[in-house]
Enzyme design. Sequence first.
Site, PDB file in Angstrom:
ATOM      1  N   LYS A   1     -20.567  97.492   9.442  1.00 42.52           N
ATOM      2  CA  LYS A   1     -21.130  96.469   9.474  1.00 42.52           C
ATOM      3  C   LYS A   1     -21.837  96.967   9.222  1.00 42.52           C
ATOM      4  O   LYS A   1     -22.914  97.582   9.909  1.00 42.52           O
ATOM      5  CB  LYS A   1     -21.265  94.763  10.490  1.00 42.52           C
ATOM      6  CG  LYS A   1     -21.951  94.180   9.888  1.00 42.52           C
ATOM      7  CD  LYS A   1     -21.377  93.321  10.859  1.00 42.52           C
ATOM      8  CE  LYS A   1     -22.760  91.145  10.065  1.00 42.52           C
ATOM      9  NZ  LYS A   1     -22.722  90.453  11.247  1.00 42.52           N
TER      10      LYS A   1
ATOM     11  N   GLU B   1     -14.713  87.788  12.857  1.00 39.99           N
ATOM     12  CA  GLU B   1     -16.268  88.435  13.353  1.00 39.99           C
ATOM     13  C   GLU B   1     -15.682  88.370  14.904  1.00 39.99           C
ATOM     14  O   GLU B   1     -15.691  87.024  14.874  1.00 39.99           O
ATOM     15  CB  GLU B   1     -17.061  88.508  13.196  1.00 39.99           C
ATOM     16  CG  GLU B   1     -18.014  89.268  12.620  1.00 39.99           C
ATOM     17  CD  GLU B   1     -19.436  89.524  12.748  1.00 39.99           C
ATOM     18  OE1 GLU B   1     -20.874  90.216  12.634  1.00 39.99           O
ATOM     19  OE2 GLU B   1     -19.622  88.158  12.057  1.00 39.99           O
TER      20      GLU B   1
ATOM     21  N   CYS C   1     -19.720  89.128   7.508  1.00 34.37           N
ATOM     22  CA  CYS C   1     -21.175  88.080   8.284  1.00 34.37           C
ATOM     23  C   CYS C   1     -21.754  88.223   6.576  1.00 34.37           C
ATOM     24  O   CYS C   1     -22.098  87.878   5.718  1.00 34.37           O
ATOM     25  CB  CYS C   1     -20.297  87.964   8.902  1.00 34.37           C
ATOM     26  SG  CYS C   1     -21.561  86.169   9.942  1.00 34.37           S
TER      27      CYS C   1
END
Length: 505
Positions: free
Chosen positions: A174, A75, A207
């Site tokens: 995301k 990321e 994440c």
Amino acid sequence: MVPGIAASVDFYPRASSLDTFIAAVYEHAVILPNVTLVPVSPEEALAVMNRNLDLLEGAVTSASKQGAHIIVTPEDGIYGFNFTRESIYPYLEDIPDPQVNWIPCNNPDRFGHTPVQQRLSCLAKDNSIYIVANIGDKKSCNASDPQCPPDGRYQYNTDVVFDSKGKLVARYHKQNLFLNEDQFNAPKEPEVVTFNTTFGKFGIFTCFDILFHDPAVTLVRDSRVDTILFPTAWMNVLPHLSAIEFHSAWAMGMRVNFLASNLHYPLKKMTGSGIYAPDSPRAFHYDMKTEEGKLLLAQLDSHPHPTPVVNWTSYASGVEAHSVGNQEFTGIIFFDEFTFLELKEIGGNYTVCQRDLCCHLSYKMSEKRSDEVYALGAFDGLHTVEGSYYLQICTLLKCKTTDLHTCGDSVETASTRFEMFALSGTFGTQYVFPEVLLSEIQLAPGEFQVSSDGRLFSLKPTSGPVLTVTLFGRLYEKDSAPNTLSDLTTQALRLNPKTDAWKSK
């Protein structure tokens, strides 16, 4: 070269299905742009991205030569972090839905100016390898959409996957943005993104997503993926949320392969990448000392062998809790108040409870040192700092000093080895992630397992001194609704050095 990996380019016939594959992850020492509130020109933005892509290209080429079928990059790996909504805009590209059947390398101008997608596509095609990368997506909107941002566009933190022919096969926006990701929007609904290959079914998320149900758990439970791809910019927090520790535990708890690629930026405690199978880590990297990136390769089963479903409360619910009087004490781990018991003997059986959770530990130390204190802790409650999520945690850990007030503080080294341990708890969830972390932030592959009745137990004496043995449980149904931290709280969190060691994304 990576020991044990043959230096052969991947020429497997694509029509056949493979029982195993070689995975690669690259921990990338990102080159950051200069911090600016005024947006740079698109040419300046592309120059920064190409410097990072030059490094990623070296990793891709090396991985391909060593037979890797797929490589994951981190990321923020192409443009870094520390952006405002305006300053990141020159770095964004319009990323189409993969259903458009597009190979940017062959047709670069089909969706406007997309030099980063073109370069990634050509890298994948030229090296006959799947590439997973994280870039920014922009989508225009107007007043007909009541949720359209004032600047007339959505901006998404986006993972893309290009197959070995250079085709865009996956795009994921995301869902769970971290508190300093104001430059991005979350999609209106969580996206469950999967794709099939000759070496298994893959799912992808990013994440902070790993701490929440959607899309992470949905990908495994409903979509039945074999392998999770996980670009991350993760800042380590001990004792329970160091990258290699938590990501390997998630792979074991969810019974999937897990490919985690972290940024390498020691100044922000960003390090820790790995290739994790459900039974054990296959390769991992943790390095706070150098500024260098690192390529990892390992072989995985394309379809991990099914393991028995664990009943996490079965054993613990049958254990009689012994009364310990007033020997319990409280301590703080990452703003959560744990109930602790000191392990005063070289071995024995201990129980500590908090609310509905009782944690049981049987253990034997190699020696009982006078200069180290270990404790058994329990937490059953809603964590509310930097995100809101309900936890049940049983943990054996080393206290920072012999002062009990330091139990729960971050500690990286220990001297006490354990001959054996067995930890269990009366969890109210099936989502429990088993962690074992040794001194100097090392994992313990092959040294422990989980029984079907919910015990995390050692298979042999530990190969190194123990930092923590933990069962990290998530009760997703008890999470409160997402809330926005007040400006004052956010400011306090950003200034507090203790929270600065969590994760940036």
